[in-house]
Design an enzyme around this catalytic site. Sequence first.
Site, PDB file in Angstrom:
ATOM      1  N   ASN A   1       0.875  -1.324   0.203  1.00  0.00           N
ATOM      2  CA  ASN A   1       0.090   0.071  -0.052  1.00  0.00           C
ATOM      3  C   ASN A   1       0.972   1.184   0.002  1.00  0.00           C
ATOM      4  O   ASN A   1       1.404   1.284   1.195  1.00  0.00           O
ATOM      5  CB  ASN A   1      -0.971  -0.023   1.322  1.00  0.00           C
ATOM      6  CG  ASN A   1      -1.695   1.109   1.474  1.00  0.00           C
ATOM      7  OD1 ASN A   1      -1.765   2.008   0.618  1.00  0.00           O
ATOM      8  ND2 ASN A   1      -2.663   1.210   2.456  1.00  0.00           N
TER       9      ASN A   1
ATOM     10  N   ARG B   1      -2.587  -1.990  -3.230  1.00  0.00           N
ATOM     11  CA  ARG B   1      -3.923  -1.291  -3.059  1.00  0.00           C
ATOM     12  C   ARG B   1      -3.906  -0.115  -3.860  1.00  0.00           C
ATOM     13  O   ARG B   1      -3.047   0.672  -4.096  1.00  0.00           O
ATOM     14  CB  ARG B   1      -4.058  -0.838  -1.640  1.00  0.00           C
ATOM     15  CG  ARG B   1      -5.109  -0.005  -1.347  1.00  0.00           C
ATOM     16  CD  ARG B   1      -5.226   0.622  -0.065  1.00  0.00           C
ATOM     17  NE  ARG B   1      -6.150   1.186   0.295  1.00  0.00           N
ATOM     18  CZ  ARG B   1      -6.297   2.380   0.770  1.00  0.00           C
ATOM     19  NH1 ARG B   1      -5.169   3.149   1.224  1.00  0.00           N
ATOM     20  NH2 ARG B   1      -7.580   3.260   1.074  1.00  0.00           N
TER      21      ARG B   1
ATOM     22  N   HIS C   1     -13.306   2.117   0.568  1.00  0.00           N
ATOM     23  CA  HIS C   1     -12.935   1.173   1.639  1.00  0.00           C
ATOM     24  C   HIS C   1     -13.617  -0.414   1.269  1.00  0.00           C
ATOM     25  O   HIS C   1     -14.349  -0.875   1.998  1.00  0.00           O
ATOM     26  CB  HIS C   1     -13.919   1.693   2.788  1.00  0.00           C
ATOM     27  CG  HIS C   1     -13.466   2.650   3.570  1.00  0.00           C
ATOM     28  ND1 HIS C   1     -14.250   3.786   4.313  1.00  0.00           N
ATOM     29  CD2 HIS C   1     -12.408   3.012   3.822  1.00  0.00           C
ATOM     30  CE1 HIS C   1     -13.513   4.683   4.822  1.00  0.00           C
ATOM     31  NE2 HIS C   1     -12.132   4.470   4.424  1.00  0.00           N
TER      32      HIS C   1
ATOM     33  N   ARG D   1     -12.733  14.665   8.507  1.00  0.00           N
ATOM     34  CA  ARG D   1     -13.799  15.213   7.287  1.00  0.00           C
ATOM     35  C   ARG D   1     -15.004  15.365   7.751  1.00  0.00           C
ATOM     36  O   ARG D   1     -15.769  14.714   8.583  1.00  0.00           O
ATOM     37  CB  ARG D   1     -13.812  14.044   6.013  1.00  0.00           C
ATOM     38  CG  ARG D   1     -12.152  13.924   5.529  1.00  0.00           C
ATOM     39  CD  ARG D   1     -12.510  13.032   4.343  1.00  0.00           C
ATOM     40  NE  ARG D   1     -11.197  12.056   4.409  1.00  0.00           N
ATOM     41  CZ  ARG D   1     -11.298  10.851   4.306  1.00  0.00           C
ATOM     42  NH1 ARG D   1     -12.436  10.132   3.957  1.00  0.00           N
ATOM     43  NH2 ARG D   1     -10.084  10.082   4.351  1.00  0.00           N
TER      44      ARG D   1
ATOM     45  N   GLU E   1      -7.935  -5.645   5.539  1.00  0.00           N
ATOM     46  CA  GLU E   1      -7.721  -5.331   4.293  1.00  0.00           C
ATOM     47  C   GLU E   1      -6.448  -5.977   3.463  1.00  0.00           C
ATOM     48  O   GLU E   1      -6.611  -6.243   2.263  1.00  0.00           O
ATOM     49  CB  GLU E   1      -7.725  -3.698   3.963  1.00  0.00           C
ATOM     50  CG  GLU E   1      -8.929  -3.197   4.335  1.00  0.00           C
ATOM     51  CD  GLU E   1      -8.816  -1.369   4.668  1.00  0.00           C
ATOM     52  OE1 GLU E   1      -8.395  -1.218   5.556  1.00  0.00           O
ATOM     53  OE2 GLU E   1      -9.218  -0.855   3.679  1.00  0.00           O
TER      54      GLU E   1
END
Length: 402
Positions: free
Chosen positions: A7, A94, A183, A244, A386
């Site tokens: 990643n 990823r 996600h 956010r 993940e």
Amino acid sequence: MKTLVINTGSSSIKYQLFAMPAGTVLCSGLIERIGEEQGHIRHIRFAGREALEYNNQAPILNHQAGMQQLAGLLTDAEFGVLAGASEVELAGHRVVHGGEHFARTTIITGAVKKTIENLASLAPLHNPPNLTGIRMAEKVFTRATQVAVFDTAFHQTLPEHAYRYAIANKFYHEHGIRVYGFHGTSHRYVAKEAAALLNKPLAECNLISIHLGNGASMAAIKNGQSIDTSLGLTPLPGLVMGTRSGDIDPAIIFYLHEHLGLPVNEIKNLLNKESGMKGLTGHNDLRQIAANADQGDKEAQLALAIYTYRIKKYIGAYMAAIGPVDALIFTAGVGENSALVREMAVTGLEHLGIVVDKKRNQAVTGQGDIAGRGSALRILVIPTNEELEIARQAYALVNAAG
Ligand code: ADP
């Protein structure tokens, strides 16, 4: 098959080396502050129950140097597990944005790289470093089949009425402005785990997946497929996140610009980096906010109320969208660890068949069902993984292809 999951961010490379198909983690680590004055590497080699850790601070010139150091650590006599980098047969990357081009995991070719590059306008902070990671891995792990696993892919099953925005059609047709969602790798992983717990094929499961990390999103999953999700063209809308805002009236942006004179770049920064829980409390770590709320801090209490009320609204919306639901799933940092957030998010939903067992909710560690007596829905806590999902998908793809 030694499978390396990578990643790559703008200044970091996060990795795990798996033995597939067993899914055993052999090494994991993080190479960070690439290109800065002082870089940092943390690498862990696992052998049975033992973990041997290597830490080093030194400048890391660029991503290529970082990837070479990674290969060096994997083959190191003390901290490594491989005789040579050529033992890595599979690399799973990823990639954040696959647009409408990638509905599934894909073997990387020149054309695939070009498409990932072209999608940079949709994910300017993520796709370019993801692509750099791919290019560097191709140079260093030359024997490995390189595979891309997209965060957006799981949500490519959204029906058009869910992914289109009510703005002039040309913005979709000419510019690709639509809901993509993110996600996806996490939502897919926990959905599969939930199906195993429910003892049903995934294709027969109706689930609401609630991923609460620094970024946060929900997915409405009908018959195993994503039919709606709370993030959109970008990772800004939906739930309240660490920094956010999640959903706001879009006209607030014009207001900030026209009446307060904020330039667009500042508004962008404000909504992405200075809003959400940080905007409401000054903190983005939920542990701190929960501790402050516990001590009577009114701002922290209100922030938690806003955060969990938003989740509750989406649960209601997704129950309407899906029909009968088998289970809610809480996952990621906050979802896995905060009993307070889970309880606040589902309390008051008894009329929808959602009843939480407070004791089980407090006690759960790792995977568990926290539904109480009389609950029509299971309420699952499932740690996400993940990296393992990327390794599994990459492995399944090359084995199906081979
Ligand atoms: P990322 O989105 O960066 O992958 P994670 O899924 O690791 O994030 O989630 C990170 C967040 O999880 C932290 O910001 C923190 O607020 C939250 N978190 C971690 N542990 C706990 C805990 N014990 N209680 C409440 N929140 C926690």
